[in-house]
Scaffold this motif. Structure first.
Motif, PDB file in Angstrom:
ATOM      1  N   TYR A 300     -18.650  13.457  36.666  1.00  0.00           N
ATOM      2  CA  TYR A 300     -17.297  14.017  36.808  1.00  0.00           C
ATOM      3  C   TYR A 300     -16.352  13.433  35.760  1.00  0.00           C
ATOM      4  O   TYR A 300     -15.400  14.088  35.340  1.00  0.00           O
ATOM      5  N   LEU A 303     -17.146  15.630  32.866  1.00  0.00           N
ATOM      6  CA  LEU A 303     -16.456  16.920  33.023  1.00  0.00           C
ATOM      7  C   LEU A 303     -14.983  16.791  32.674  1.00  0.00           C
ATOM      8  O   LEU A 303     -14.419  17.643  31.981  1.00  0.00           O
ATOM      9  N   ALA A 341     -15.229  20.844  39.769  1.00  0.00           N
ATOM     10  CA  ALA A 341     -14.975  21.363  38.410  1.00  0.00           C
ATOM     11  C   ALA A 341     -13.686  22.198  38.409  1.00  0.00           C
ATOM     12  O   ALA A 341     -12.864  22.094  37.491  1.00  0.00           O
TER      13      ALA A 341
END
Ligand code: TNX
Length: 510
Positions: A300, A303, A341
């Motif tokens: 993450y 991301l 996301a």
């Protein structure tokens, strides 16, 4: 003697007919084969002449737009046309002006072509660019560059039916250079498309520089399908593409496909894998085998960095998170991942788009689902309040073969001859999904089999103008039998622009 005289007369007569045919300028604007078909066209029966002494007068602020028109005219005719800023309407030449037309559609435009003065007006520069494309199509194709350029006189009022009209280019399976992408952008602009979706990452390649994760391009960008050397865009090059597109009323939508379709990232950074082992680079064409490790925090962080860096150089409102064919991600993990996301995309001020599978997650407000194959997913997305982009593989995929003899392309979704690609309507495609749910159309070009711009052109033309018309022109004003006659007249334009198109036997090419 007599026969000599007679043949001299015949020869003169033939020459006269040939000569006058060549000189006769077109005067019926309603017969101009404009794609996409405009809302209303009226003809006044004369011709507007463009020559080296023609000047493009623009209202202050429209200089770049004027320059774009001058450049395009010089490409079709070798003309050298000046652009000048004016405070009042001129009496002759071409005039670009911002003017409210009482329409709430910010892409509408009016074209008013008189014998001496041609005015292109809209409430926005984007609308004026639309008018410019129509004006360029209305210039009669020329037999030679030394002939003058004519446009039939009359008036056109026009506006698009759908706000989102685009194409996707997969630069991941095969990489395309900045110059090649610019050509593709030019082709979209010719038909008033306003979206270029770039599929920037996939199993075979990572194509955009991420400064905080440099190995993505160093390693992940180093190959492509078939084992070629691949490539990537630096952030500067990406910005150059964004600007080039923007000057043509086209918004770029970046896609980072995840959590599947990520082998290139998994090969670049071992920590993105659940087993902590970097994957090998992949140059085949299978799908569904890769996944980011959805329960590792570092994923993450990754991301967040990727979405932050790309969002910072993307002026458009959207970020596409892919989300398709994640066959190696357990569904519960997939949902958790897509939810997180989406949150990150929102944090960086963008609206989420994902392939129809993302409807299985809890969609955020403003999410858009891109329908490509699964009606159930798409309907679920609409139930959850999402808008839909229509990209049915069996109708709108530019990488699907025209027929069984097409050498490039795939056929998993059947064949898409030019009529099959054109002859359908977005509003009636999926039961329960109507115009108010639909943002617009997008035609994706996947590049497993497509390796260079010539091949891109062969798959894209002549289908692209049809997708542009599906997005622009109301369904009741479209039909294949009439469209194919207009399309037939664009063959010469494709040739003049050096476009390597597929000469479909269904179109009566002129
Ligand atoms: C399906 S469409 C894919 C792509 C392939 C394409 C080939 C979609 C969301 N996924 O990964 O390239 O088919 O036509």
């Amino acid at each position: 003697m007599k026969t000599h005289k007679l043949s001299a007369i015949v020869v003169l007569g033939v020459l006269f007919v040939l000569f006058s045919c060549k000189q006769e300028p077109p005067t019926d604007l309603t017969q101009t084969p404009i794609i996409p078909k405009p809302i209303a066209v009226t003809a006044t029966g004369k011709a507007f002449n463009i020559s080296n002494s023609t000047v493009i007068s623009v209202q202050g602020g429209l200089e770049e737009t004027g320059k774009y028109l001058a450049d395009e005219l010089s490409q079709i005719s070798n003309l050298n046309i000046d652009v000048t800023t004016v405070e009042q309407a001129p009496t002759k030449g071409i005039y670009l002006v911002l003017a409210s037309d009482n329409s709430d559609n910010n892409e509408s435009y009016t074209l008013d072509i008189g014998k001496k003065l041609a005015t292109i007006s809209s409430s926005t520069p984007g609308g004026i660019l639309n008018g410019i494309q129509t004006f360029l199509q209305a210039t009669a194709p020329k037999a030679s560059t030394s002939q003058p350029l004519f446009v039939p006189t009359g008036k056109i009022t026009d506006a698009p039916e759908y706000a989102y009209r685009g194409a996707m280019l997969d630069v991941a399976r095969h990489f395309f250079s900045v110059e090649e992408v610019k050509k593709f952008i030019d082709y979209l602009a010719m038909y008033k498309m306003n979206i270029l979706h770039l599929h920037l990452s996939d199993d075979q390649g990572w194509r955009i520089e991420i400064k905080s994760w440099p190995k993505l391009t160093e390693i992940g960008g180093s190959t492509e399908v078939g084992g070629g050397t691949g490539g990537f865009y630096t952030q500067e090059q990406y910005k150059e593409l964004v600007d080039y597109a923007g000057q043509r009323n086209i918004t770029i939508i970046p896609e980072i496909d995840m959590p599947g379709h990520t082998n290139s990232a998994l090969a670049s950074y071992a920590e993105l894998n659940c087993d902590g082992k970097a994957r090998k680079l992949y140059t085949g064409t299978e799908v569904g085998f890769s996944t980011l490790c959805t329960d590792k925090e570092v994923v993450y962080q990754f991301l967040d960095d990727v979405i932050r860096e790309i969002s910072a150089i993307t002026p458009g409102p959207y970020f596409h998170i892919g989300g398709d064919e994640s066959h190696s991600t357990p569904i519960e993990d997939y949902i958790t991942f897509i939810n997180r996301a989406q949150e990150i995309v929102g944090k960086y001020g963008k609206k989420v788009i994902g392939w129809d599978e993302i409807a299985n997650a809890a969609l955020t407000k403003n999410a858009t689902v891109q329908y490509w194959s699964n009606v159930k997913n798409t309907s679920l997305g609409v139930e959850k309040g999402a808008k839909v982009i229509i990209s049915p593989a069996a109708r709108a995929y530019l990488d699907i073969k025209y027929d069984s003899t097409t050498t490039l392309g795939l056929n998993w979704a059947g064949y898409i001859e030019v009529d099959h690609g054109y002859d359908w309507h977005m509003e009636t495609l999926i039961p329960g999904i109507s115009k108010e749910n639909i943002l617009g159309i997008e035609a994706p070009l996947w590049s497993e089999t497509v390796t260079n711009i010539d091949e891109v052109e062969q798959m894209t033309f002549p289908r692209l103008p049809g997708y542009a018309e599906i997005g622009w022109t109301a369904s009741e004003n479209r039909n294949w039998d009439e469209y194919k006659l207009r399309l037939a007249k664009h063959g010469k334009r494709f040739e003049a622009a050096g476009i390597n198109y597929y000469p479909s036997p269904l179109v009566p090419w002129e």
